[in-house]
Design a protein around this motif. Structure first.
Motif, PDB file in Angstrom:
ATOM      1  N   MET A   1      66.509  83.873  32.284  1.00  0.00           N
ATOM      2  CA  MET A   1      66.027  82.798  33.119  1.00  0.00           C
ATOM      3  C   MET A   1      64.803  83.282  33.888  1.00  0.00           C
ATOM      4  N   GLN A   2      63.820  82.430  33.995  1.00  0.00           N
ATOM      5  CA  GLN A   2      62.594  82.783  34.710  1.00  0.00           C
ATOM      6  C   GLN A   2      62.838  82.777  36.211  1.00  0.00           C
ATOM      7  N   SER A   3      62.035  83.533  36.946  1.00  0.00           N
ATOM      8  CA  SER A   3      62.211  83.626  38.393  1.00  0.00           C
ATOM      9  C   SER A   3      61.238  82.742  39.163  1.00  0.00           C
ATOM     10  N   THR A   4      60.458  81.947  38.432  1.00  0.00           N
ATOM     11  CA  THR A   4      59.506  81.052  39.083  1.00  0.00           C
ATOM     12  C   THR A   4      59.548  79.683  38.423  1.00  0.00           C
ATOM     13  N   LEU A   5      59.549  78.657  39.243  1.00  0.00           N
ATOM     14  CA  LEU A   5      59.400  77.293  38.764  1.00  0.00           C
ATOM     15  C   LEU A   5      58.056  76.798  39.267  1.00  0.00           C
ATOM     16  N   GLU A   6      57.158  76.551  38.350  1.00  0.00           N
ATOM     17  CA  GLU A   6      55.847  76.037  38.723  1.00  0.00           C
ATOM     18  C   GLU A   6      55.722  74.606  38.203  1.00  0.00           C
ATOM     19  N   ILE A   7      55.574  73.695  39.121  1.00  0.00           N
ATOM     20  CA  ILE A   7      55.396  72.284  38.786  1.00  0.00           C
ATOM     21  C   ILE A   7      53.934  71.940  39.016  1.00  0.00           C
ATOM     22  N   THR A   8      53.281  71.454  37.983  1.00  0.00           N
ATOM     23  CA  THR A   8      51.875  71.076  38.072  1.00  0.00           C
ATOM     24  C   THR A   8      51.760  69.602  37.751  1.00  0.00           C
TER      25      THR A   8
ATOM     26  N   GLY B   1      67.045  83.028  44.025  1.00  0.00           N
ATOM     27  CA  GLY B   1      65.999  83.986  43.699  1.00  0.00           C
ATOM     28  C   GLY B   1      64.866  83.426  42.872  1.00  0.00           C
ATOM     29  N   ILE B   2      64.762  82.108  42.821  1.00  0.00           N
ATOM     30  CA  ILE B   2      63.706  81.454  42.042  1.00  0.00           C
ATOM     31  C   ILE B   2      62.666  80.901  43.008  1.00  0.00           C
ATOM     32  N   SER B   3      61.432  81.370  42.863  1.00  0.00           N
ATOM     33  CA  SER B   3      60.361  80.839  43.713  1.00  0.00           C
ATOM     34  C   SER B   3      59.848  79.533  43.104  1.00  0.00           C
ATOM     35  N   VAL B   4      59.464  78.628  43.977  1.00  0.00           N
ATOM     36  CA  VAL B   4      59.027  77.294  43.550  1.00  0.00           C
ATOM     37  C   VAL B   4      57.613  77.061  44.051  1.00  0.00           C
ATOM     38  N   ARG B   5      56.750  76.631  43.121  1.00  0.00           N
ATOM     39  CA  ARG B   5      55.372  76.301  43.479  1.00  0.00           C
ATOM     40  C   ARG B   5      55.039  74.929  42.924  1.00  0.00           C
TER      41      ARG B   5
ATOM     42  N   GLY C   1      54.237  75.184  32.700  1.00  0.00           N
ATOM     43  CA  GLY C   1      53.238  75.027  31.655  1.00  0.00           C
ATOM     44  C   GLY C   1      53.655  74.163  30.478  1.00  0.00           C
ATOM     45  N   ARG C   2      54.880  73.675  30.500  1.00  0.00           N
ATOM     46  CA  ARG C   2      55.380  72.845  29.402  1.00  0.00           C
ATOM     47  C   ARG C   2      55.434  71.392  29.850  1.00  0.00           C
ATOM     48  N   PRO C   3      55.013  70.460  29.000  1.00  0.00           N
ATOM     49  CA  PRO C   3      55.018  69.044  29.396  1.00  0.00           C
ATOM     50  C   PRO C   3      56.424  68.544  29.723  1.00  0.00           C
TER      51      PRO C   3
ATOM     52  N   LEU D   1      66.048  73.294  32.581  1.00  0.00           N
ATOM     53  CA  LEU D   1      65.681  73.733  31.239  1.00  0.00           C
ATOM     54  C   LEU D   1      64.339  74.470  31.251  1.00  0.00           C
ATOM     55  N   ALA D   2      63.426  74.020  32.094  1.00  0.00           N
ATOM     56  CA  ALA D   2      62.116  74.671  32.182  1.00  0.00           C
ATOM     57  C   ALA D   2      62.225  76.108  32.668  1.00  0.00           C
ATOM     58  N   LEU D   3      63.313  76.436  33.340  1.00  0.00           N
ATOM     59  CA  LEU D   3      63.504  77.799  33.827  1.00  0.00           C
ATOM     60  C   LEU D   3      64.009  78.736  32.744  1.00  0.00           C
ATOM     61  N   GLU D   4      64.521  78.184  31.656  1.00  0.00           N
ATOM     62  CA  GLU D   4      64.987  79.033  30.555  1.00  0.00           C
ATOM     63  C   GLU D   4      63.793  79.602  29.823  1.00  0.00           C
TER      64      GLU D   4
END
Length: 125
Positions: free
Chosen positions: A1-8, A44-48, A68-70, A120-123
């Motif tokens: 699992m990724q440690s960052t969630l980036e919403i653009t 432990g997941i940072s959110v931007r 980065g995924r639609p 799912l985007a965090l996987e």
């Protein structure tokens, strides 16, 4: 699992608020993100969140990217698996006892499914 969630949120200057929102609560992805951010950071997941204007001359652009995924691409996979898991079995189709669930239209984008899409985007790929 990724440690960052980036919403653009990529959009053209003619769009003031994303049209992507849940059909049951009316919340947008940034609103949902604010609600779940505390739980994510506790895990432990940072959110931007970033807002990105597309080049001038573009009209009607309204796209959300999750790491980065639609979003709509990820959502379609979540929706398909949700529909599959909740589909009636062949035995239930032949039986006269319905499940009692309302059929949802393909355009229903519930907050629950949006939240599942964000997770799912965090996987990792």
């Amino acid at each position: 699992m990724q440690s960052t969630l980036e919403i653009t949120w990529r959009h053209s200057s003619d769009i003031r608020e994303t049209a992507i929102r849940s059909t049951d609560t009316g919340k947008t992805i940034p609103e949902i993100q604010k609600e779940i951010e505390r739980s994510l950071t506790d895990a432990g997941i940072s959110v931007r969140f970033a807002e990105e204007l597309v080049p001038p001359g573009s009209v009607g652009v309204d796209e959300i990217l999750l790491n980065g995924r639609p979003f709509l691409e990820l959502y379609s996979g979540v929706k398909a698996s949700h529909d599959y898991c909740h589909a009636r079995s062949r035995r239930e189709e032949l039986c006269c006892h319905p499940l009692g669930e309302e059929d949802q239209s393909a355009s229903d984008m519930t907050e629950f499914l949006i939240r599942k899409t964000i997770l799912l985007a965090l996987e990792e790929d």
